[in-house]
Design an enzyme around this catalytic site. Structure first.
Site, PDB file in Angstrom:
ATOM      1  N   GLY A 122       0.822  -1.204   0.000  1.00 26.04           N
ATOM      2  CA  GLY A 122       0.000   0.000   0.000  1.00 26.04           C
ATOM      3  C   GLY A 122       0.858   1.257   0.000  1.00 26.04           C
ATOM      4  O   GLY A 122       2.048   1.220  -0.264  1.00 26.04           O
ATOM      5  N   GLY A 123       0.209   2.390   0.318  1.00 21.44           N
ATOM      6  CA  GLY A 123       0.923   3.668   0.321  1.00 21.44           C
ATOM      7  C   GLY A 123       0.134   4.791  -0.310  1.00 21.44           C
ATOM      8  O   GLY A 123       0.718   5.735  -0.853  1.00 21.44           O
ATOM      9  N   ALA A 124      -1.202   4.712  -0.252  1.00 21.81           N
ATOM     10  CA  ALA A 124      -2.076   5.776  -0.762  1.00 21.81           C
ATOM     11  C   ALA A 124      -1.813   6.099  -2.231  1.00 21.81           C
ATOM     12  O   ALA A 124      -2.025   7.235  -2.663  1.00 21.81           O
ATOM     13  CB  ALA A 124      -1.943   7.046   0.090  1.00 21.81           C
ATOM     14  N   GLN A 193      -2.440  -4.848   0.371  1.00 21.25           N
ATOM     15  CA  GLN A 193      -2.795  -4.123   1.591  1.00 21.25           C
ATOM     16  C   GLN A 193      -3.097  -2.664   1.252  1.00 21.25           C
ATOM     17  O   GLN A 193      -2.348  -2.025   0.526  1.00 21.25           O
ATOM     18  CB  GLN A 193      -1.650  -4.212   2.609  1.00 21.25           C
ATOM     19  N   SER A 194      -4.228  -2.152   1.739  1.00 18.95           N
ATOM     20  CA  SER A 194      -4.614  -0.755   1.527  1.00 18.95           C
ATOM     21  C   SER A 194      -4.719  -0.441   0.031  1.00 18.95           C
ATOM     22  O   SER A 194      -5.455  -1.094  -0.688  1.00 18.95           O
ATOM     23  CB  SER A 194      -3.628   0.170   2.245  1.00 18.95           C
ATOM     24  N   ALA A 195      -3.975   0.550  -0.455  1.00 21.64           N
ATOM     25  CA  ALA A 195      -3.999   0.866  -1.889  1.00 21.64           C
ATOM     26  C   ALA A 195      -3.547  -0.330  -2.718  1.00 21.64           C
ATOM     27  O   ALA A 195      -4.024  -0.549  -3.837  1.00 21.64           O
ATOM     28  CB  ALA A 195      -3.102   2.071  -2.173  1.00 21.64           C
ATOM     29  N   ASP A 330     -10.782   1.217  11.518  1.00 21.58           N
ATOM     30  CA  ASP A 330      -9.993   1.795  10.422  1.00 21.58           C
ATOM     31  C   ASP A 330     -10.645   3.101   9.970  1.00 21.58           C
ATOM     32  O   ASP A 330     -11.794   3.106   9.539  1.00 21.58           O
ATOM     33  CB  ASP A 330      -9.928   0.806   9.258  1.00 21.58           C
ATOM     34  N   HIS A 362      -6.120   0.906  10.838  1.00 22.57           N
ATOM     35  CA  HIS A 362      -5.544   0.641   9.517  1.00 22.57           C
ATOM     36  C   HIS A 362      -4.143   0.046   9.615  1.00 22.57           C
ATOM     37  O   HIS A 362      -3.765  -0.798   8.805  1.00 22.57           O
ATOM     38  CB  HIS A 362      -5.508   1.950   8.714  1.00 22.57           C
TER      39      HIS A 362
END
Length: 422
Positions: A122-124, A193-195, A330, A362
């Site tokens: 991830g990492g936006a 994960q995430s983005a 989250d 998150h």
């Protein structure tokens, strides 16, 4: 005497050759570091053009720095493993674009074929990097998995279509080459994960939608045994306002900017014996796409919408089982994002499992919990789901995963949790 002289000369030549090779290697490292520094600096200034001066992202950036400092004892230990362990193969090239690199984490035990986890970090969509998966790679490798952490172009170096393309190419590379490292092609798992969960889901759904038109040497969704989405967002239309309130402004996430450059050119016109100078102003228009390439692309890059779209046709049948994992607390991506995606998948007949972790944020699942050591719930559930999909008999917790030592004191973890920008 002549023999000794020859040996001495041979040693001197070997030493000079070694020194010359070290100098060349050092020179390459310096040039690479300089090139990377220039690239990061240029992209940072370009990113600032989109962000502008906003208190939300500035305060979150400062909080991120404090958060990283508090967890630094753990990060340094993981970094030592990442750079010096013989079980890590760093920066394997999988394509010809910038950031087309991946890291491999190999288990110490090399008897027999191993299950493979392809992980997208991830990492936006802005600060993702393959090394962010090193803690997960370490944990899974200790439990006898091969892990491939795939890097991809971040914004503004690339937009969402570039990210999905890179991830898809990285997955294809792993499928075509992992057997050389002892990977079992019948046990390939995709995880994000995430983005990274969003990007991986986009790549998977895209492959399912085009299942009947695959190119040679590419991959298909049916080759993936299961997909794990950790704290991901799968319907961008519902998340735009939420991201804006959190500091990921519409200007960078959604809108395409237009800039103009101005130049002047002289035209010489002869009329009878006189010369007339005409000054003409020219405009060059450049379009700078945002992360999601404009509002019209939101539906295309929303897996929750795509799986319900008739455009998926029969490709839904090639989708593997989907396991979605999310923390109930989250605030970066609400757990409802996984709940509604799970509902959409079940409606079209995809085998889906949803696991909600009560009270988890998150970053709890991915960072704080594993840094505590012991046995964290997320990894235990992942290992359990994988072994269950392989038909393994029911096992107790000790057999599912190995307990790990603590990497960061509890009071620092608690403080980091309070100031986390995520």
């Amino acid at each position: 005497m002549k023999t000794q002289t020859r040996k001495r000369l041979g040693r001197e030549i070997s030493i000079r050759s070694f020194c010359a090779e070290r100098q060349q290697s050092f020179g390459r490292e310096v040039r690479h570091a300089a090139a990377e520094t220039y690239l990061i600096t240029r992209l940072s200034f370009e990113l600032l053009r989109y962000l502008g001066v906003g208190y939300r992202w500035i305060t979150k950036f400062l909080a991120l720095g404090c958060y990283a400092m508090l967890l630094m004892p753990g990060f340094l230990q993981v970094a030592y493993y990442y750079f010096f362990s013989s079980q890590v193969r760093r920066s394997i090239v999988y394509g010809d674009q910038p950031r087309n690199r991946l890291d491999l984490y190999l288990p110490i035990n090399n008897d027999g074929l191993k299950p493979v986890v392809i992980f997208i970090t991830g990492g936006a969509w802005i600060i993702g990097y393959k090394a962010w998966g090193s803690l997960l790679g370490l944990q899974l490798a200790e439990n006898d998995f091969i892990v491939a952490c795939v890097d991809y172009r971040n914004f503004p170096q690339g937009t969402i279509s570039d990210m999905v393309k890179d991830a898809s190419q990285g997955i294809s590379f792993v499928l075509n080459n992992i057997a050389e490292y002892g990977g079992d092609l019948n046990r390939i798992y995709l995880m994000g994960q995430s983005a990274g969960a969003h990007i991986a889901a986009c790549a998977l759904v895209e492959k399912a939608a085009h299942a009947s038109a695959e190119r040679e040497n590419s991959w298909s969704a049916s080759q993936i045994k299961a997909y794990f989405g950790i704290s991901g967002g799968y319907n961008l239309c519902k998340l735009v306002d939420h991201f804006h309130a959190r500091g990921l402004y519409r200007s960078i996430f959604l809108r395409c900017l237009i800039s103009s450059t101005w130049s002047y050119k002289h035209y010489f016109l002869s009329t009878y014996c006189s010369v007339i100078f005409q000054l003409v102003k020219l405009t060059s228009v450049k379009y700078h796409c945002s992360i999601m390439e404009g509002e019209e692309s939101l539906r295309r890059f929303s897996p929750e919408i795509v799986v319900q779209d008739h455009g998926l046709n029969n490709g839904v049948n090639s989708l593997p089982p989907i396991i979605l994992l999310h923390g109930s607390e989250d605030v970066s991506i609400p757990s409802d994002a996984s709940k509604t995606f799970a509902d959409a998948l079940r409606k079209v007949g995809v085998k889906t499992e949803l696991i909600i972790y009560d009270g988890k944020t998150h970053t709890d699942l991915f960072l704080q919990d594993p840094l505590r050591g012991g046995t964290d719930q997320l990894l235990k559930d992942i290992c359990t789901c994988i072994r269950r999909s392989e038909g393994a008999a029911s096992t107790n917790e000790e057999e599912v995963m190995l307990p790990r030592r603590r990497l960061v004191p509890e009071f620092m973890i608690q403080l980091a949790r309070k100031i986390s920008p995520f």
